[in-house]
Design a protein around this motif. Structure first.
Motif, short mmCIF file in Angstrom:
data_model
loop_
_atom_site.label_atom_id
_atom_site.label_comp_id
_atom_site.label_asym_id
_atom_site.label_seq_id
_atom_site.Cartn_x
_atom_site.Cartn_y
_atom_site.Cartn_z
N GLN A 15 0.85 -1.32 0.09
CA GLN A 15 0.01 -0.05 0.04
C GLN A 15 0.74 1.16 -0.18
O GLN A 15 0.44 2.26 -0.67
N LEU A 16 1.94 1.09 0.86
CA LEU A 16 2.73 2.29 0.89
C LEU A 16 3.38 2.58 -0.58
O LEU A 16 3.61 3.65 -1.12
N LEU A 17 3.93 1.45 -1.29
CA LEU A 17 4.51 1.73 -2.57
C LEU A 17 3.37 2.01 -3.45
O LEU A 17 3.84 2.85 -4.51
N GLN A 18 2.24 1.92 -3.52
CA GLN A 18 1.29 2.50 -4.34
C GLN A 18 0.94 3.83 -4.10
O GLN A 18 0.72 4.52 -5.23
N GLU A 19 0.98 4.18 -2.79
CA GLU A 19 0.69 5.71 -2.76
C GLU A 19 1.89 6.48 -2.98
O GLU A 19 1.63 7.48 -3.72
N MET A 20 3.13 6.11 -3.01
CA MET A 20 4.13 6.92 -3.43
C MET A 20 4.40 6.61 -4.93
O MET A 20 5.17 7.63 -5.38
N THR A 21 3.90 5.87 -5.42
CA THR A 21 4.22 5.50 -7.20
C THR A 21 3.00 6.33 -7.79
O THR A 21 1.78 6.03 -7.65
N PRO A 22 3.43 7.54 -8.43
CA PRO A 22 2.38 8.24 -9.32
C PRO A 22 1.68 7.35 -10.40
O PRO A 22 2.21 6.41 -11.19
N PRO A 23 0.56 7.78 -10.86
CA PRO A 23 -0.20 6.94 -11.62
C PRO A 23 0.35 7.01 -13.01
O PRO A 23 0.88 8.19 -13.50
N GLN A 24 0.55 6.02 -13.87
CA GLN A 24 1.13 6.24 -15.16
C GLN A 24 0.17 6.61 -16.17
O GLN A 24 -1.00 6.50 -16.27
N ASP A 25 1.00 7.54 -16.99
CA ASP A 25 0.25 8.30 -18.26
C ASP A 25 0.49 7.16 -19.45
O ASP A 25 1.28 6.81 -19.58
N PRO A 26 -0.74 6.83 -19.87
CA PRO A 26 -0.92 5.87 -21.08
C PRO A 26 -0.02 6.28 -22.28
O PRO A 26 0.29 5.45 -22.94
N GLY A 27 0.05 7.58 -22.37
CA GLY A 27 0.69 7.98 -23.67
C GLY A 27 2.31 8.12 -23.33
O GLY A 27 2.88 8.75 -24.30
N MET A 28 2.68 8.02 -22.40
CA MET A 28 4.24 8.18 -22.15
C MET A 28 4.79 6.81 -21.68
O MET A 28 4.10 5.86 -21.22
N ASP A 29 5.92 6.85 -22.05
CA ASP A 29 6.76 5.42 -21.56
C ASP A 29 7.29 5.64 -20.36
O ASP A 29 7.96 6.59 -20.09
N GLY A 30 7.17 4.75 -19.54
CA GLY A 30 7.77 4.79 -18.11
C GLY A 30 6.94 5.52 -17.26
O GLY A 30 5.93 5.96 -17.51
N THR A 31 7.30 5.40 -15.97
CA THR A 31 6.49 6.42 -15.05
C THR A 31 7.22 7.75 -14.93
O THR A 31 8.06 8.18 -15.17
N VAL A 32 5.99 8.58 -14.44
CA VAL A 32 6.32 10.16 -14.43
C VAL A 32 5.81 10.12 -12.87
O VAL A 32 5.11 9.95 -12.09
N ARG A 33 6.97 10.90 -11.93
CA ARG A 33 6.66 11.29 -10.71
C ARG A 33 5.68 12.24 -10.66
O ARG A 33 5.42 13.02 -11.26
N ARG A 34 4.85 11.82 -9.50
CA ARG A 34 3.72 12.83 -9.05
C ARG A 34 4.10 14.34 -8.78
O ARG A 34 3.39 15.07 -9.26
N THR A 35 5.23 14.33 -8.21
CA THR A 35 5.63 15.72 -7.89
C THR A 35 5.84 16.55 -9.06
O THR A 35 5.70 17.94 -9.14
N SER A 36 6.58 15.80 -10.07
CA SER A 36 6.83 16.86 -11.14
C SER A 36 5.64 17.14 -11.91
O SER A 36 5.42 18.43 -12.58
N ARG A 37 4.62 16.49 -11.90
CA ARG A 37 2.92 16.86 -12.40
C ARG A 37 2.57 17.88 -11.75
O ARG A 37 2.07 18.76 -12.44
N ARG A 38 2.65 18.07 -10.50
CA ARG A 38 2.19 19.15 -9.71
C ARG A 38 3.08 20.51 -10.03
O ARG A 38 2.45 21.38 -10.26
N ILE A 39 4.25 20.38 -10.27
CA ILE A 39 5.12 21.59 -10.66
C ILE A 39 4.66 22.09 -11.95
O ILE A 39 4.63 23.14 -11.99
#
Length: 573
Positions: A15-39
């Motif tokens: 559960q902790l890992l899921q909370e820390m991991t941002p949801p993945q954008d289907p149009g992008m390769d790889g994972t994107v950090r949630r903090t960068s999206r907010r910025i």
């Protein structure tokens, strides 16, 4: 139990890992950090709030005709589409187009300028228009000091100032206060300079002061002196032509010359019509002759000293030519250039104020003395005494003048009285006048008959009036035709104003003026002001002494510094 605990720990870890991991954008390769999206979202919001600077871009420069065509096309399209546009919107579009057109006319305009730069150019244009409306160059040109005119004629003599001893107080001299003060009383002396010694009786040589002793009189002066005078025409021109002639007279730098060193008291023209020669006498008894185009003397000026006191009156004769001068020193002299001498014509114990020629050949003179006597003098007699002497009044005589036609009549200004006498019926004393010119409340400066017919008498009075009298009939009281208001208050430093007739136009006369700017005025006998001579550059002082040339269209005016101002319709040099 241990297995259940381990399962619980693994579930919590997931559960902790899921909370820390941002949801993945289907149009992008790889994972994107949630903090960068907010910025990025925050940056986009800031960009939306930030106003971008407006910039006017012009893709192409069009002339006024093309813009007018575009405006017309816009109106046509709008009419075809029948858009619901009101008149206010149309006017706004037209104004916007005009503003664009006006911006192109700004100084320093070029395309791709921002709104701020266009506003700056508009401010520059408005400031320049405001400065142009003030007319600063014209004002600065008017305030700029004008160059002083060249000083022509006699040169000013340099006088050394007397050095007085330095005054010291008694305290600085280490002296106590003086109780018995003795004042040195000096007798009162007049403010005028000391009176010069009278010139010895008899003829005196014709030696110019401003020429070397071994230099004789110029030949040009002798030839001019003996020229025949042009016969004066008795017919006068109409008033309109005469006024046009006055308007053509002008003055320039060459027409202002210092002829004598002190205040001008009298002046006269030589009667020659082909050459111009003027004479002036000052309050010190000096006589100056000026020929404008002459090379002798100081700029054509020759300077003499025939009298010791003011030369009050002068006149030229003809056949042969002489210059008659009278003075307060009691002498009347005749200047003869051929003999190079000042002959003494008459000598009196009293000062001489005025004279006139009693005969057509200029041989007999009528002189007015300061004590109230009138003397008849014949120049052909060798003695310097009178032929007959008559007492007019106890008051000083200020002016005498002969009737031009009936020469046995003469007019006399006696203080505040002006009377006409008949020379044929005069006695030594207690003479009765044949005509009284009344109405003067103060002293009269002059009285003159009109030059051709003598039907008018012109008087100048210190009550600030110029009067014209009708003297066509000598039957007692003489009526006043016109009284003209004129300021006569010259003071002690100026010669008295005197109105004199124009010998070529018997109905008109000239007189100086105390008004500013300085001027000389010509009047008709009806009181109508015909012309005013003014010049801010060359006529800057009062000219109490005035005279017209007997045959040419020339007018002179003499001032208190010894200068003559000449108005003429042609170049005098």
């Amino acid at each position: 139990m241990d297995a259940d605990k381990s399962d619980d720990i693994s579930l919590k870890t997931k559960q902790l890992l899921q909370e820390m991991t941002p949801p993945q954008d289907p149009g992008m390769d790889g994972t994107v950090r949630r903090t960068s999206r907010r910025i990025k979202e925050k940056q986009n919001q800031e960009k939306k709030q930030t106003l971008t600077p407006k910039c006017l871009t012009f893709t192409s420069e069009k002339n006024d005709d093309e813009e007018e065509e575009n405006i017309q096309k816009t109106k046509v399209k709008r009419d075809k589409k029948s858009l619901p546009k009101n008149d206010n919107e149309e006017e706004e579009n037209i104004q916007k187009t005009k503003v664009k057109r006006d911006k192109k006319s700004l100084p320093g305009y070029r395309k791709d300028l921002s709104e701020y730069e266009l506003e700056r150019l508009e401010n520059i244009r408005q400031n320049q228009a405001f400065l142009n409306s003030l007319k600063l160059p014209e004002i600065s040109e008017a305030l700029r000091p004008k160059p002083k005119p060249t000083q022509k004629g006699l040169k000013r003599e340099k006088t050394e100032t007397e050095l007085l001893p330095v005054r010291k107080s008694l305290r600085l001299q280490n002296k106590g206060p003086q109780t018995n003060v003795t004042l040195e009383m000096t007798p009162y002396t007049d403010r005028e300079p000391e009176e010069k010694a009278k010139i010895a009786p008899g003829p005196i040589p014709l030696d110019p002061i401003n020429l070397d002793e071994d230099v004789s009189l110029p030949d040009d002066l002798i030839n001019l002196w003996n020229e025949d005078a042009l016969k004066q025409e008795t017919e006068t021109s109409d008033l309109k032509s005469y006024q046009q002639m006055l308007q053509r007279l002008s003055i320039d730098d060459s027409c202002v010359v210092k002829v004598v060193k002190d205040r001008v008291c009298s002046a006269a023209f030589h009667p020659s019509s082909s050459n111009l020669l003027m004479a002036a006498g000052d309050k010190s008894g000096h006589l100056g002759l000026w020929k404008p185009d002459a090379k002798w003397g100081d700029d054509g000026v020759i300077y003499f000293e025939p009298h010791s006191r003011p030369i009050t009156s002068m006149a030229f004769t003809s056949h042969p030519c002489n210059l008659i001068t009278i003075s307060y020193d009691g002498s009347a002299r005749s200047m003869d250039v051929e003999k190079a001498v000042f002959d003494e014509v008459y000598r009196s114990h009293f000062g001489l104020k005025s004279f006139d020629f009693l005969s057509a050949d200029y041989s007999t003179l009528l002189l007015g003395e300061w004590n109230g006597d009138v003397a008849v003098v014949d120049r052909r007699t060798p003695e310097t005494s009178y032929e007959s002497l008559y007492t007019m009044a106890a008051n000083p005589l200020r002016s005498v003048h002969i009737h031009p036609v009936q020469q046995h009549y003469f007019v006399v200004a006696e203080s505040s009285f002006v009377n006409i006498y008949d020379l044929r019926h005069l006695k030594r004393r207690n003479n009765r006048a044949v005509g009284e010119l009344s109405g003067h409340s103060r002293s009269v400066s002059s009285a003159f008959f009109s030059p051709v017919t003598g039907n008018r008498v012109l008087t100048t009075c210190m009550d600030n009036k110029i009067r014209v009298f009708d003297t066509s009939q000598m039957d007692g009281r003489t009526p006043v035709l016109k009284s003209i208001t004129h300021n006569m208050q010259t003071g002690r430093w100026l010669s008295k104003l005197s109105a004199v007739w124009d010998p070529k136009q018997q109905e008109c006369f000239v007189i100086g003026s105390m008004d500013r700017p300085r001027r000389i005025q010509v009047y008709h006998e009806s009181g109508h002001l015909l012309h005013t001579f003014q010049n801010m550059d060359h006529l800057t002082t009062v000219c109490p002494i005035t005279a017209f040339h007997p045959s040419r269209n020339i007018l002179l005016g003499g001032n208190s510094s010894g200068r003559l101002h000449v108005f003429t319709d042609c170049c005098i040099n």
